[in-house]
Design an enzyme around this catalytic site. Structure first.
Site, PDB file in Angstrom:
ATOM      1  N   GLU A 127       0.831  -1.194   0.000  1.00  0.00           N
ATOM      2  CA  GLU A 127       0.000   0.000   0.000  1.00  0.00           C
ATOM      3  C   GLU A 127       0.875   1.257   0.000  1.00  0.00           C
ATOM      4  OE1 GLU A 127      -3.355  -0.678   2.420  1.00  0.00           O
ATOM      5  OE2 GLU A 127      -3.362   1.370   3.140  1.00  0.00           O
ATOM      6  N   HIS A 176      -4.930 -11.764   1.532  1.00  0.00           N
ATOM      7  CA  HIS A 176      -3.731 -11.193   2.120  1.00  0.00           C
ATOM      8  C   HIS A 176      -3.642 -11.368   3.623  1.00  0.00           C
ATOM      9  CE1 HIS A 176      -0.521  -8.456   2.893  1.00  0.00           C
ATOM     10  NE2 HIS A 176      -1.271  -7.600   3.518  1.00  0.00           N
ATOM     11  N   ARG A 217      -9.028  -4.947   8.423  1.00  0.00           N
ATOM     12  CA  ARG A 217      -7.843  -4.377   9.063  1.00  0.00           C
ATOM     13  C   ARG A 217      -7.311  -3.200   8.254  1.00  0.00           C
ATOM     14  NH1 ARG A 217      -2.499  -4.770   8.087  1.00  0.00           N
ATOM     15  NH2 ARG A 217      -2.655  -6.458   6.591  1.00  0.00           N
TER      16      ARG A 217
END
Lengths: 344, 567
Positions: free
Chosen positions: B247, B346, B381
């Site tokens: 990210e 993930h 999350r």
């Protein structure tokens, strides 16, 4: 099926993986097994080995974990060169293969073999412990977590590259000293030692250095650069080793060990003559007694067998020595300045 | 073997922090760390982006309270608010603690720890070391454990807890080097084996070994799993391998583009754009692909992550690993051209049900990190909160186990029990008529999960997924182990890992089928809205008489009322 059908337009090649096999339970000595599979462009050595394991021979043993080049598990020798199987492209290896269509896969060198492509990493961990490859913080444990150390970008950059090390042990496998002496510290451990020694948070610089300058330590490296060439993370390992040596001389003096004396003798010769005075180098490194006892008999033998010429009575300076000396002094001055600025 | 006070299973961030903290809490304790890989290989090393902490180094007005709110909102209000309090309040301290021990954080101009923006966060609070944050944290922890003399049992595969009644006697594990099944009698056991998202196999960013071993061990021992249906799909996996592009690449300013060259996130999160929370961005990518705006390739449909406008210098200095990976695994240099990406499984939000002190319902058994579920991530999350989770709750687990070890007695583990385990694990080595290959079963499991229990879920798909998993479990009984040797039998290990994944896959599918709403990472096409009246609660899945049994647990609320979640 593990092999994707992607880019099938580019065709497939039949590739033979010649895999080193050894199971200590049944084999008295190692041998090779050949597995021929079709491989497309873009497939790595690890994916090929996975395919062989899943579809042809479940007993082929190797380590693999992240499969993305960050965990360091799958290091092995591919066509003689230590590297990560997961980031090594089959077609790239083929292009350089001596035997067309064949890729030889072997375990890392210089670590005890367990089975097939799996070697024991414990000796490496043992050396990391022996050479205190950790920061012993100047901050007492009870104080931790309250405030940050302020660290400059410049200091960070000093160890940034060294912290890329994933302990894959490719450098260990390629090291020419380790092949002769398994007790040698190892390139990876020197790299980590360097990373700790330039960190301003560390409090055990002296202790670690005292261990590094002993036998099997930092002075045993012969600058073959194989560690650096094989590093899967392109870390300049030799810079770290040189850094440690400069540090050793700086913090412990020129006459500390035969290693530092050897380095110093090099410097003196180069400055004086522009080249080495090899005949007296062992004496200046290890002293007269040692040289007479250990080196003289071999030197005599070599001279008798004409493997080496008699040392010349006088060593002449190289041509243009005056200009060279000026350059040499400028360079050493530059290095000193550089070291000073690092200290800040 | 002499009984241990604490046996820690797993040598990643949570396990190593637990070991250090336990030694600090009571240096007299006899502590061991078991890991199926050398600890420095653990999957913590793959975390690239960073760890969140409201240090206020980058944004002076950042506060712990803002971090708490972002995390609760990000969780789609399924996180327990008291647990999130702990996570975020401890964050600044633990990041500084790591810094004090030697973690090489990147630095800001004023020489403090650098921070950058991350998805779903109101301020730039993600602390990082270029794009190798997890790697450097893991190295630091491993180094410190070696310094402190932690006892490691490397390359031991944990098989089961030995249980008497409601108490654990300790752990049974296989020494990979010898193939021996060994007993680790212990007063306490901390399970810290990481996540289970590898069950999606090729559509997962995880390491091959992230097979939920700790969760499966606990599940078989009758300990409930919590919120297993919540599996996070990371928006930007590499097209061919599922490997992850951090990210951080979007944090540094990367664009997501469809085949028309459009920054499509404007449609889904006009304010946050590419830095929306992961579940939302993943759904956006999947929607673009489903509506025909993706690129086509033999390896499947994909979209572009474009970094070219960031320039070579920034890419080389801040995202070197990303560049290396996309060159190695896609043949694409992000300086020159966009990276082909699609969502990839993930992270597992679910895990072993624990309280805020990491205790499970079984006396003396604790769980931390991705292996446990406190829960701080709820239904989704936030990026940068997973490294934080393993550090904070790894430490709490170490401390709690050290403090409570005295309350329990180490049970005895009999030779008979060890023998039984050995016979069971080696059962697949006997040649029989028809047999199954573990590789095929594993691949099929990944396929059915990605297809039927993936980003978009629906009743009939989930039903199909449940049937497929049941069938795979049946076929697994005939799986054949071809390597019959005792020494480092990776064939056997992979079969045992598959067994763990199959056991857990059932709980993921069962939870997803039951939860008739859409929340966070769990998106039901047939129930597209969040239904707080019926489903604002945790799902529990427990193994009772060999069957998945569903239960529930209330969500702990606090200062923040339920709100609609928009970005």
């Amino acid at each position: 099926m593990t092999l994707p059908t992607d880019q099938h337009t580019e065709g497939k090649k039949n590739v033979t993986f010649r895999v080193f096999r050894f199971n200590p339970q049944v084999d008295s000595k190692p041998y090779f097994d050949d597995y021929t599979i079709p491989v497309e462009r873009g497939i790595t050595v690890l994916r090929s080995l996975n395919y062989i394991k899943e579809h042809i021979d479940g007993s082929v043993s190797f380590r693999a974990f992240c499969q993305a080049g960050i965990c360091g598990s799958c290091s092995m020798r591919v066509n003689g060169l230590s590297q990560l199987a997961c980031t090594t492209q089959v077609w790239d290896v083929l292009a350089k293969s001596r035997e067309p269509g064949i890729i030889k896969v072997e375990p890392l060198r210089n670590l005890p073999l367990i089975k097939d492509l799996i070697v024991d990493m414990d000796p490496l961990v043992g050396k990391m412990v022996h050479y205190s490859n950790w920061i012993d913080s100047t901050m007492p444990e009870a104080q931790m977590g309250k405030k940050e150390f302020l660290i400059s970008e410049e200091e960070f950059l000093r160890y940034d590259k060294a912290t890329d090390c994933i302990l894959c042990a490719s450098c260990v496998s390629e090291c020419s000293i380790l092949r002769a002496n398994k007790e040698y510290v190892s390139p990876a451990v020197l790299l980590k030692s360097y990373r700790m020694s330039v960190d301003s948070r560390d409090s055990m610089h002296e202790q670690r250095m005292a261990e590094l300058v002993k036998d099997h330590g930092v002075w045993d490296c012969t600058h073959c650069y194989r560690c650096q060439e094989s590093c899967v993370k392109s870390i300049p390992i030799m810079d770290a080793i040189h850094g440690l040596r400069e540090d050793a001389i700086e913090s412990r003096g020129k006459n500390d060990t035969s290693g530092s004396k050897h380095a110093e003798a090099f410097m003196t010769d180069i400055e004086k003559k522009g080249k080495l005075i090899e005949a007296t180098l062992p004496i200046r490194t290890n002293g007269v007694v040692w040289t007479l006892q250990n080196l003289l008999p071999m030197a005599m033998k070599m001279i008798m067998k004409r493997r080496t010429p008699l040392p010349p009575p006088l060593v002449k300076s190289v041509k243009g020595i005056k200009i060279f000396r000026t350059m040499f002094r400028e360079m050493t001055e530059h290095v000193k300045q550089d070291q000073k600025s690092h200290k800040k | 073997m002499k009984p241990f006070d604490i046996v820690i299973v797993g040598g990643g961030g949570a396990g190593l922090y637990a070991a250090m903290e336990a030694m600090k809490t009571n240096p007299a304790l006899n502590i061991a760390v078991l890991s199926k890989v050398y600890p420095n290989r653990s999957h913590t090393s793959a975390a690239q982006g960073g760890a969140n902490a409201a240090l206020g180094n980058k944004a002076k007005d950042d506060t712990v309270e803002m971090h708490i709110f972002d995390t609760i909102k990000g969780s789609d209000y399924l996180a327990d608010q008291d647990a999130v309090d702990v996570l975020c309040s401890e964050a600044p301290k633990i990041i500084r603690e790591l810094e004090n021990m030697g973690t090489p954080w990147s630095r800001l101009e004023d020489n403090t720890i650098a921070q950058r923006p991350f998805g779903g966060a109101g301020r730039p609070r993600c602390c990082y070391c270029s794009d190798k944050t997890g790697h450097t944290i893991l190295q630091t922890l491993y180094e410190q454990c070696l310094r402190k003399g932690v006892i490691f049992f490397n390359e031991y595969f944990a098989l089961n807890l030995s249980v008497s009644g409601s108490c654990s006697n300790g752990l049974i594990a296989m020494n990979m080097k010898t193939g021996k099944v060994e007993a680790f009698p212990a007063k306490t056991v901390i399970l810290a084996t990481g996540g289970y998202a590898k069950m999606y196999w090729n559509r997962s960013s995880n390491a091959a070994g992230n097979t939920g071993d700790g969760q499966a061990i606990a599940y078989r021992a009758g300990i409930p799993m919590k919120d297993m249906e919540f599996v996070q799909f990371h928006p930007t996996g590499l097209r061919k391998s599922g490997l992850l592009v951090t990210e951080g690449a979007r944090g540094e300013g990367g664009y997501l583009l469809n085949k028309d060259g459009e920054r499509f996130m404007a449609r889904y999160a006009p304010e946050k754009m590419e830095l929306g929370p992961r579940d939302l961005v993943s759904r956006s990518l999947e929607t673009e692909i489903l509506q025909g705006r993706g690129f086509d390739s033999p390896a499947g449909k994909y979209l572009h992550l474009d970094l070219t406008h960031l320039g070579a210098d920034l890419i080389k200095s801040r995202l070197p690993q990303i560049r290396e990976m996309s060159m190695n695994f896609e043949g694409v240099d992000p300086i020159e051209e966009p990276i082909p990406v699609r969502p990839t499984a993930h992270y597992s939000m679910g895990g072993i049900d624990t309280d805020n002190q990491t205790r499970t319902i079984m006396d003396g058994v604790y769980a931390a990190g991705e292996c446990g579920c406190v829960s701080v991530h709820g239904a989704n999350r936030l990026g940068g909160n997973s490294l934080l989770d393993i550090l904070v709750f790894g430490r709490i687990a170490g401390r709690t186990a050290a403090e409570e070890a005295g309350k329990f007695r180490p049970g005895t583990i009999s030779e008979a029990e060890l023998n039984e385990q050995l016979q069971e694990v080696r059962g697949g080595m006997q040649a029989s008529g028809r047999y199954e290959r573990y590789g095929e079963l594993r691949e099929e499991l990944g396929q059915t999960l990605a297809l039927n229990v993936g980003i978009f879920r629906e009743s009939s798909l989930l039903q199909k997924g449940i049937e497929d998993i049941a069938e795979l479990k049946e076929r697994f009984k005939k799986v054949r182990i071809f390597d019959t040797s005792d020494v480092f039998n990776t064939n056997l290990m992979q079969v045992l890992e598959l067994k763990n994944m199959l056991d857990l896959a059932e709980t993921v599918a069962a939870g997803a089928f039951a939860r008739e709403e859409s929340r966070g990472s769990h998106t039901r096409i047939d129930f597209p809205v969040r239904d707080d009246a019926k489903w604002h609660k945790h799902t529990l899945t427990t193994l009772v008489n060999g069957k998945v049994t569903l239960g529930e647990k209330p969500v702990t609320m606090g200062r923040y009322e339920l709100q609609e979640r928009t970005y």
